[in-house]
Structures are given as C-alpha cells and as structure tokens.
Scaffold this motif. Structure first.
Motif, PDB file in Angstrom:
ATOM      1  N   HIS A 127     -11.015  -4.849  16.311  1.00  7.22           N
ATOM      2  CA  HIS A 127     -10.063  -4.747  17.417  1.00  7.22           C
ATOM      3  C   HIS A 127      -8.662  -4.906  16.850  1.00  7.22           C
ATOM      4  O   HIS A 127      -8.370  -5.915  16.207  1.00  7.22           O
ATOM      5  CB  HIS A 127     -10.339  -5.842  18.449  1.00  7.22           C
ATOM      6  N   LEU A 128      -7.802  -3.905  17.080  1.00  6.97           N
ATOM      7  CA  LEU A 128      -6.435  -3.937  16.571  1.00  6.97           C
ATOM      8  C   LEU A 128      -5.440  -3.923  17.722  1.00  6.97           C
ATOM      9  O   LEU A 128      -5.637  -3.204  18.708  1.00  6.97           O
ATOM     10  CB  LEU A 128      -6.179  -2.722  15.667  1.00  6.97           C
ATOM     11  N   ASP A 129      -4.362  -4.702  17.592  1.00  6.32           N
ATOM     12  CA  ASP A 129      -3.335  -4.688  18.634  1.00  6.32           C
ATOM     13  C   ASP A 129      -2.451  -3.456  18.478  1.00  6.32           C
ATOM     14  O   ASP A 129      -2.700  -2.589  17.632  1.00  6.32           O
ATOM     15  CB  ASP A 129      -2.532  -5.992  18.632  1.00  6.32           C
ATOM     16  N   SER A 130      -1.388  -3.375  19.274  1.00  3.09           N
ATOM     17  CA  SER A 130      -0.515  -2.196  19.268  1.00  3.09           C
ATOM     18  C   SER A 130       0.185  -1.985  17.934  1.00  3.09           C
ATOM     19  O   SER A 130       0.622  -0.883  17.627  1.00  3.09           O
ATOM     20  CB  SER A 130       0.528  -2.317  20.383  1.00  3.09           C
ATOM     21  N   HIS A 185     -11.027  -2.623  23.867  1.00  9.40           N
ATOM     22  CA  HIS A 185     -11.021  -3.528  25.011  1.00  9.40           C
ATOM     23  C   HIS A 185     -11.083  -4.981  24.562  1.00  9.40           C
ATOM     24  O   HIS A 185     -11.842  -5.333  23.653  1.00  9.40           O
ATOM     25  CB  HIS A 185     -12.230  -3.277  25.916  1.00  9.40           C
ATOM     26  N   ILE A 186     -10.270  -5.819  25.218  1.00  6.51           N
ATOM     27  CA  ILE A 186     -10.378  -7.267  25.092  1.00  6.51           C
ATOM     28  C   ILE A 186     -10.405  -7.826  26.509  1.00  6.51           C
ATOM     29  O   ILE A 186     -10.050  -7.138  27.467  1.00  6.51           O
ATOM     30  CB  ILE A 186      -9.213  -7.892  24.290  1.00  6.51           C
ATOM     31  N   THR A 214      -6.278  -2.773  24.075  1.00  9.14           N
ATOM     32  CA  THR A 214      -5.587  -3.371  22.936  1.00  9.14           C
ATOM     33  C   THR A 214      -4.255  -2.713  22.645  1.00  9.14           C
ATOM     34  O   THR A 214      -3.366  -3.350  22.072  1.00  9.14           O
ATOM     35  CB  THR A 214      -6.472  -3.317  21.673  1.00  9.14           C
ATOM     36  N   LYS A 215      -4.059  -1.476  23.060  1.00 14.61           N
ATOM     37  CA  LYS A 215      -2.788  -0.794  22.785  1.00 14.61           C
ATOM     38  C   LYS A 215      -1.634  -1.372  23.618  1.00 14.61           C
ATOM     39  O   LYS A 215      -0.472  -1.046  23.383  1.00 14.61           O
ATOM     40  CB  LYS A 215      -2.908   0.714  23.012  1.00 14.61           C
TER      41      LYS A 215
END
Length: 189
Positions: free
Chosen positions: A123-126, A170-171, A184-185
């Motif tokens: 999972h990666l953030d923006s 998704h988180i 996550t974006k």
C-alpha cells in the motif's frame, strides 16, 4: 464424483468452518495448481466472501474457528489458520487460538505460502511512501463519504489505519467516529 459432491459428503452438507447450511459453495484454497476436493473446502454464503476478502471481517462470526481449527482435513486447517492470522492483530482470542493450533509441516507450509504472497501486496500513499497497519495518515483532499452526509476535510489526521488485505489502493480508518474506506491516492504519511 464432482468436487462439490465430495465436499458435501465430507462436510455433511454444512459449512466446514461454521456449520451453517446456507448457500454452500466450493472454495479452492490457494495456491491451487489443479482442482481437487483435498484442496477445497465447503463454505457458506457468510464465510466465503470474508475468506476471499470481499467483505469486512465480522470478528464475532469467526469464533467458530475455535472448533473448526481442529478439523482433520488439511484444507480446513489451512483456511482456519489464515483467518486466525488475519483476526489476531485485533482479537486476543484469535491469537490464543493460533498459539494452540498445531499443523503438520506440510500443512503449515501450504498455509504460509499464500500469506507470504499476501505480504507482497504493498500500500503506497500519494507520494509513493509505503503504508503499514497502524500508521497515521493525513487526507490531501476533501472527501465525500458515500452513504452519509460526512465530508472528510483536507488535513484531517487518520490514526491507526488498517490495510485492505485484497486491494493495495484501499485503507480503512476512523474519521469523525465513523469507519471509512479511503483510497491511498488521497492520503500522505
């Protein structure tokens, strides 16, 4: 004999995890190179979507694993082990059950194989920073929450996030006391 017929006979026409008789279907326990009843379990309409990660886990429903984890069927043991692993971080009873569970070496390797593949889900953030369960993230955009009148405002801190086991975009987290799924974006660590 078909796989479904073999599983129905083996399970007495009951879900092999919770003993329900509603909407029974064959579930192939991954990884499966070739479909065979020894690599499948019979699951009800409540267990199957949660096992597949299509629905949120209902922790109270999974107390049934305290009984089904003792099954003599390796495929049932594997599914019970994997579900207990998913439940353990938030439920002490699941960790206690895991501590008691004994699996043959071959069965444990099978159970751990898919868990290792799940760990490959990142999972990666923006900004491309890796997110971990329990992190605090900040919203970078005002978000309308579907199904409610809530608008999650930009700059809101979402603490103790949970990662979707099946979708790296998704988180989950709490915003103004409500659990929501966030893309996550739209967050940064």
């Amino acid at each position: 004999m078909t796989i479904a017929a073999a599983l129905a006979e083996r399970s007495n026409n009951q879900c092999e995890l919770c003993t329900s008789t509603d909407g029974l279907e064959v579930y192939e326990v991954p990884p499966v190179a070739e479909a065979h009843s020894d690599k499948c379990v019979y699951l009800c309409s409540q267990c199957k979507p949660q096992v597949e990660g299509q629905q949120d886990l209902e922790a109270n429903h999974w107390h049934c694993l305290n009984d089904s984890m003792w099954s003599q069927v390796p495929a049932v043991q594997v599914v019970a082990y994997r579900m207990l692993k998913r439940l353990a971080p938030d439920n002490g009873w699941a960790q206690d059950a895991l501590d008691m569970l004994y699996l043959e070496d071959e069965t444990r390797a099978w159970a751990d194989q898919a868990l290792a593949e799940d760990d490959d889900l990142v999972h990666l953030d923006s900004n491309g920073v890796k997110l971990s369960a329990g992190d605090t993230v900040t919203l970078i955009k005002d978000l309308d929450v579907k199904g409610s009148s809530l608008v999650a405002k930009r700059g809101t801190a979402v603490r103790n996030i949970r990662l979707s086991p099946s979708n790296p975009e998704h988180i989950e987290g709490r915003v103004e006391g409500q659990n929501i799924v966030i893309l996550t974006k739209f967050v940064k660590k």
